[in-house]
Write a protein that holds these residues in place. Sequence first.
Motif, PDB file in Angstrom:
ATOM      1  N   LEU A  86      14.737 -21.912 -45.403  1.00  0.00           N
ATOM      2  CA  LEU A  86      13.713 -22.159 -46.415  1.00  0.00           C
ATOM      3  C   LEU A  86      12.409 -21.425 -46.108  1.00  0.00           C
ATOM      4  CD1 LEU A  86      14.183 -25.988 -47.082  1.00  0.00           C
ATOM      5  CD2 LEU A  86      15.280 -24.049 -48.236  1.00  0.00           C
ATOM      6  N   ALA A  87      12.439 -20.488 -45.155  1.00  0.00           N
ATOM      7  CA  ALA A  87      11.210 -19.767 -44.802  1.00  0.00           C
ATOM      8  C   ALA A  87      10.579 -19.067 -45.999  1.00  0.00           C
ATOM      9  CB  ALA A  87      11.498 -18.768 -43.672  1.00  0.00           C
ATOM     10  N   PRO A  88      11.347 -18.378 -46.860  1.00  0.00           N
ATOM     11  CA  PRO A  88      10.723 -17.744 -48.032  1.00  0.00           C
ATOM     12  C   PRO A  88      10.062 -18.753 -48.967  1.00  0.00           C
ATOM     13  CG  PRO A  88      12.900 -16.815 -47.634  1.00  0.00           C
ATOM     14  CD  PRO A  88      12.775 -18.015 -46.757  1.00  0.00           C
ATOM     15  N   LEU A  89      10.646 -19.942 -49.094  1.00  0.00           N
ATOM     16  CA  LEU A  89      10.066 -20.980 -49.953  1.00  0.00           C
ATOM     17  C   LEU A  89       8.752 -21.490 -49.348  1.00  0.00           C
ATOM     18  CD1 LEU A  89      10.347 -22.848 -52.410  1.00  0.00           C
ATOM     19  CD2 LEU A  89      11.661 -24.418 -50.961  1.00  0.00           C
ATOM     20  N   ILE A  90       8.749 -21.690 -48.034  1.00  0.00           N
ATOM     21  CA  ILE A  90       7.528 -22.142 -47.362  1.00  0.00           C
ATOM     22  C   ILE A  90       6.408 -21.126 -47.545  1.00  0.00           C
ATOM     23  CG2 ILE A  90       6.521 -22.657 -45.099  1.00  0.00           C
ATOM     24  CD1 ILE A  90       9.283 -23.759 -44.284  1.00  0.00           C
ATOM     25  N   GLN A  91       6.743 -19.852 -47.394  1.00  0.00           N
ATOM     26  CA  GLN A  91       5.748 -18.796 -47.544  1.00  0.00           C
ATOM     27  C   GLN A  91       5.201 -18.757 -48.971  1.00  0.00           C
ATOM     28  OE1 GLN A  91       4.503 -16.213 -45.170  1.00  0.00           O
ATOM     29  NE2 GLN A  91       3.061 -16.322 -46.874  1.00  0.00           N
ATOM     30  N   ALA A  92       6.084 -18.876 -49.948  1.00  0.00           N
ATOM     31  CA  ALA A  92       5.669 -18.733 -51.343  1.00  0.00           C
ATOM     32  C   ALA A  92       4.845 -19.921 -51.820  1.00  0.00           C
ATOM     33  CB  ALA A  92       6.908 -18.552 -52.226  1.00  0.00           C
ATOM     34  N   VAL A  93       5.263 -21.139 -51.508  1.00  0.00           N
ATOM     35  CA  VAL A  93       4.622 -22.332 -52.053  1.00  0.00           C
ATOM     36  C   VAL A  93       3.471 -22.817 -51.167  1.00  0.00           C
ATOM     37  CG1 VAL A  93       4.981 -24.731 -52.761  1.00  0.00           C
ATOM     38  CG2 VAL A  93       6.726 -23.012 -53.241  1.00  0.00           C
ATOM     39  N   CYS A  94       3.643 -22.686 -49.852  1.00  0.00           N
ATOM     40  CA  CYS A  94       2.630 -23.204 -48.926  1.00  0.00           C
ATOM     41  C   CYS A  94       1.678 -22.126 -48.424  1.00  0.00           C
ATOM     42  CB  CYS A  94       3.308 -23.891 -47.738  1.00  0.00           C
ATOM     43  SG  CYS A  94       4.398 -25.250 -48.206  1.00  0.00           S
ATOM     44  N   GLY A  95       2.016 -20.849 -48.654  1.00  0.00           N
ATOM     45  CA  GLY A  95       1.152 -19.771 -48.220  1.00  0.00           C
ATOM     46  C   GLY A  95       1.119 -19.568 -46.726  1.00  0.00           C
ATOM     47  N   ARG A  96       2.171 -20.015 -46.034  1.00  0.00           N
ATOM     48  CA  ARG A  96       2.241 -19.870 -44.586  1.00  0.00           C
ATOM     49  C   ARG A  96       3.610 -19.343 -44.186  1.00  0.00           C
ATOM     50  NH1 ARG A  96      -1.062 -24.768 -41.666  1.00  0.00           N
ATOM     51  NH2 ARG A  96      -2.803 -24.858 -43.145  1.00  0.00           N
ATOM     52  N   ALA A  97       3.640 -18.582 -43.103  1.00  0.00           N
ATOM     53  CA  ALA A  97       4.910 -18.037 -42.625  1.00  0.00           C
ATOM     54  C   ALA A  97       5.787 -19.143 -42.059  1.00  0.00           C
ATOM     55  CB  ALA A  97       4.657 -16.973 -41.565  1.00  0.00           C
ATOM     56  N   GLU A  98       5.141 -20.167 -41.488  1.00  0.00           N
ATOM     57  CA  GLU A  98       5.913 -21.283 -40.950  1.00  0.00           C
ATOM     58  C   GLU A  98       5.026 -22.520 -40.898  1.00  0.00           C
ATOM     59  OE1 GLU A  98       5.238 -20.493 -36.175  1.00  0.00           O
ATOM     60  OE2 GLU A  98       7.142 -19.906 -37.106  1.00  0.00           O
ATOM     61  N   LEU A  99       5.696 -23.670 -40.770  1.00  0.00           N
ATOM     62  CA  LEU A  99       5.016 -24.950 -40.618  1.00  0.00           C
ATOM     63  C   LEU A  99       5.467 -25.586 -39.314  1.00  0.00           C
ATOM     64  CD1 LEU A  99       5.463 -26.399 -44.231  1.00  0.00           C
ATOM     65  CD2 LEU A  99       3.342 -25.522 -43.246  1.00  0.00           C
ATOM     66  N   PRO A 100       4.595 -26.324 -38.636  1.00  0.00           N
ATOM     67  CA  PRO A 100       5.025 -27.006 -37.405  1.00  0.00           C
ATOM     68  C   PRO A 100       6.111 -28.026 -37.722  1.00  0.00           C
ATOM     69  CG  PRO A 100       2.856 -27.779 -38.090  1.00  0.00           C
ATOM     70  CD  PRO A 100       3.185 -26.597 -38.947  1.00  0.00           C
ATOM     71  N   PRO A 101       7.173 -28.065 -36.919  1.00  0.00           N
ATOM     72  CA  PRO A 101       8.281 -28.979 -37.211  1.00  0.00           C
ATOM     73  C   PRO A 101       7.847 -30.440 -37.257  1.00  0.00           C
ATOM     74  CG  PRO A 101       8.894 -27.392 -35.512  1.00  0.00           C
ATOM     75  CD  PRO A 101       7.417 -27.268 -35.713  1.00  0.00           C
ATOM     76  N   ARG A 102       8.296 -31.132 -38.297  1.00  0.00           N
ATOM     77  CA  ARG A 102       8.139 -32.582 -38.423  1.00  0.00           C
ATOM     78  C   ARG A 102       6.687 -33.051 -38.318  1.00  0.00           C
ATOM     79  NH1 ARG A 102      12.323 -31.137 -35.748  1.00  0.00           N
ATOM     80  NH2 ARG A 102      11.223 -31.192 -33.743  1.00  0.00           N
ATOM     81  N   GLN A 103       5.763 -32.221 -38.784  1.00  0.00           N
ATOM     82  CA  GLN A 103       4.356 -32.603 -38.829  1.00  0.00           C
ATOM     83  C   GLN A 103       3.831 -32.415 -40.248  1.00  0.00           C
ATOM     84  OE1 GLN A 103       1.759 -30.921 -35.861  1.00  0.00           O
ATOM     85  NE2 GLN A 103       3.379 -30.881 -34.296  1.00  0.00           N
ATOM     86  N   ALA A 104       3.069 -33.386 -40.725  1.00  0.00           N
ATOM     87  CA  ALA A 104       2.494 -33.290 -42.058  1.00  0.00           C
ATOM     88  C   ALA A 104       1.286 -32.359 -42.020  1.00  0.00           C
ATOM     89  CB  ALA A 104       2.083 -34.669 -42.552  1.00  0.00           C
ATOM     90  N   VAL A 105       1.277 -31.387 -42.938  1.00  0.00           N
ATOM     91  CA  VAL A 105       0.195 -30.409 -43.010  1.00  0.00           C
ATOM     92  C   VAL A 105      -0.435 -30.493 -44.392  1.00  0.00           C
ATOM     93  CG1 VAL A 105      -0.425 -27.976 -42.843  1.00  0.00           C
ATOM     94  CG2 VAL A 105       1.395 -28.901 -41.373  1.00  0.00           C
ATOM     95  N   LEU A 106      -1.744 -30.698 -44.449  1.00  0.00           N
ATOM     96  CA  LEU A 106      -2.462 -30.745 -45.714  1.00  0.00           C
ATOM     97  C   LEU A 106      -2.791 -29.326 -46.148  1.00  0.00           C
ATOM     98  CD1 LEU A 106      -3.907 -32.435 -47.906  1.00  0.00           C
ATOM     99  CD2 LEU A 106      -5.958 -32.365 -46.452  1.00  0.00           C
ATOM    100  N   LEU A 107      -2.345 -28.948 -47.336  1.00  0.00           N
ATOM    101  CA  LEU A 107      -2.566 -27.585 -47.811  1.00  0.00           C
ATOM    102  C   LEU A 107      -2.396 -27.536 -49.325  1.00  0.00           C
ATOM    103  CD1 LEU A 107       0.614 -26.899 -48.318  1.00  0.00           C
ATOM    104  CD2 LEU A 107       0.573 -26.077 -45.986  1.00  0.00           C
ATOM    105  N   PRO A 108      -2.822 -26.440 -49.961  1.00  0.00           N
ATOM    106  CA  PRO A 108      -2.595 -26.287 -51.405  1.00  0.00           C
ATOM    107  C   PRO A 108      -1.180 -25.798 -51.685  1.00  0.00           C
ATOM    108  CG  PRO A 108      -3.871 -24.446 -50.559  1.00  0.00           C
ATOM    109  CD  PRO A 108      -3.691 -25.388 -49.408  1.00  0.00           C
ATOM    110  N   PHE A 109      -0.581 -26.275 -52.779  1.00  0.00           N
ATOM    111  CA  PHE A 109       0.703 -25.777 -53.254  1.00  0.00           C
ATOM    112  C   PHE A 109       0.406 -24.693 -54.283  1.00  0.00           C
ATOM    113  CE2 PHE A 109       1.860 -30.431 -52.488  1.00  0.00           C
ATOM    114  CZ  PHE A 109       2.212 -30.189 -51.169  1.00  0.00           C
ATOM    115  N   LEU A 110       0.908 -23.492 -54.034  1.00  0.00           N
ATOM    116  CA  LEU A 110       0.482 -22.317 -54.779  1.00  0.00           C
ATOM    117  C   LEU A 110       1.407 -21.975 -55.934  1.00  0.00           C
ATOM    118  CD1 LEU A 110      -0.465 -20.067 -51.717  1.00  0.00           C
ATOM    119  CD2 LEU A 110      -1.953 -21.606 -53.037  1.00  0.00           C
ATOM    120  N   ALA A 111       0.814 -21.625 -57.071  1.00  0.00           N
ATOM    121  CA  ALA A 111       1.570 -21.068 -58.192  1.00  0.00           C
ATOM    122  C   ALA A 111       1.888 -19.605 -57.894  1.00  0.00           C
ATOM    123  CB  ALA A 111       0.758 -21.201 -59.473  1.00  0.00           C
TER     124      ALA A 111
END
Length: 462
Positions: A34-59
Amino acid sequence: MRTAHTHPSDPIVAIATAPGRGAVGIVRASGRNLAPLIQAVCGRAELPPRQAVLLPFLASNGEPLDRGLALHFPAPHSYTGEDVLELQAHGGPVLLQLLLARCLEALSGLRLAEPGEFTERAFLNDKLDLAQAEAVADLIEASTEAAARSAARSMAGAFSHEVTALAARIVELRTLVEATLDFPEEEIDFLEKARARERLDAIEAAIEAALGRARQGALLREGLRVVLAGQPNVGKSSLLNALAGAELAIVTPIPGTTRDRVAETIQIDGVPLHITDTAGLRLPHEAADEVERIGIARSWEAIAGADVLLFLRDLSRAGEPAYDAADAEIAGLLPAATPRIEVWNKADAVVAPGAALPPGALALSAKTGAGLETLRQALLQRAGWQAAPEGVFIARTRHVEALRRTLEHLRAAQAHAAVRDAALDLLAEELRLAHRALASITGEFGVEDLLGEIFGRFCIGK
C-alpha cells in the motif's frame, strides 16, 4: 460467494464504520503493498508502523479533503495479514465517499471490498480460524451482553482451543489404530494394550460436554422464538406488554382486539427471546370478518415456526363448558413436537389460582405481574438454558451439527471396539470421520463450500 471478476490478491478498500453521520468515520484498505496509496493520500513515503499520525488527507490536486489520523499496519502484523491502512476522518457520509473515491483513484487495481472480505483474508492468511472469524460477526451482531461476552471468548479462541484439543485426542487414537493396521503380524491385543475403549469413553464424554455448551452458545446467538397462543381475550397482549415492560400491543376488553402478529425481542438472563403475540384462535366461521380470518391464519403460521409455545388460558373462565371445549380443540391442533407451557392468566380475578391446575401449568397475572418471574425461568428451562454465561462460548447451528456428527462417529467407533476381534479398519474409519467432522468447526477440513455463505453475511468493511 466472490464474484467472477474479483481475485483474493486484489487490494481492497471500504468504509469500515456504520452508515450515517458520526464524529469519526474510518476508511480501511488492505493489500500486499500500500506504499503508493500512502504516498498519494497521506503525502508521505511511509508511516511509522502501528502509530497514529495526524495529517491531511490529500485530493488528487494536492488540496486537503480532511485532516485526521492515519494508521499503517505492515504485513504480517495486521488484521488481514496484509498491509492495512486505516484513515480516520470526520464521519460525514459525503466526506467518507470522497475519501473512498480518492483511494480507488490513487492505487491501481484497488477495488471495493465485498461483505466480510477483510475477515475472510484474515482467515485465509491464518490470522483467525473459521470459528474465530464467525465470532467476529457474532460479536458485532450480539443482541445481549451475555451474547457479546460469549462471542468475545470465541473470538479470543476459547472455542477453537477446546475443539483443537479434542481433535488432538482423536488423532492420537487414530495414530495408534492405523499403526496397528500397518503391522498386522504383531500379535498383540491392540484394544486392550492401548486402552482404546477407555480413551473413546473419555473423548465421547468431552464431546458431549462441548456439545452442551455449544447448544447454549447457539441459544445466546440465535435466541428463542416464543409464540403466545390462545383464544381471544385471554390476555396474550397483556402478557407481551408485561414481559417487554412496555405498551407494545393494544389491550381492550373487546375479544379479537389483536388482528395481526406483534413481535418484540426481550432478554432473560442474557438469552434473547423473540416473542410474538398472535390473533386469538377460533374456528374460521367464528371470525368476525375477513381481517380476523387473515389474522388467525397468520397466527397458525407463527405457531408452526415457534421454538416454544405459551398456550394461554383464562383462569376466570375455567370450568365453563363452552370455553373448556374450545380450549381442548385448540390444544389438539397445536404442534405436538413443539415444547409447550400452559399458562393460566388472570390469576388476580380468582380466589385460589393454584387450585386444580394440571401438572406443569402456571398461574399468573399479566395485570399485576404475579407469576411472571416463574414464567421467565420456565421459558429458560424449556429452551435448555442451564450453563452460566461465563462458561459459554458463542456457537452456530453448524457448530452444533458438527459436534453431533462427531459424537455419532465416536459412538460407532465404540460399537466396533466393543466387538471381540474388532475390525480395526472400521474403527479407524469412524475415527477419521469423527476427526473430519470436528475439524470442520475451525476450518481445517471441508471449508470451501462454507466460505461464501459465512463471510457474505458480514458487513462491508469487516
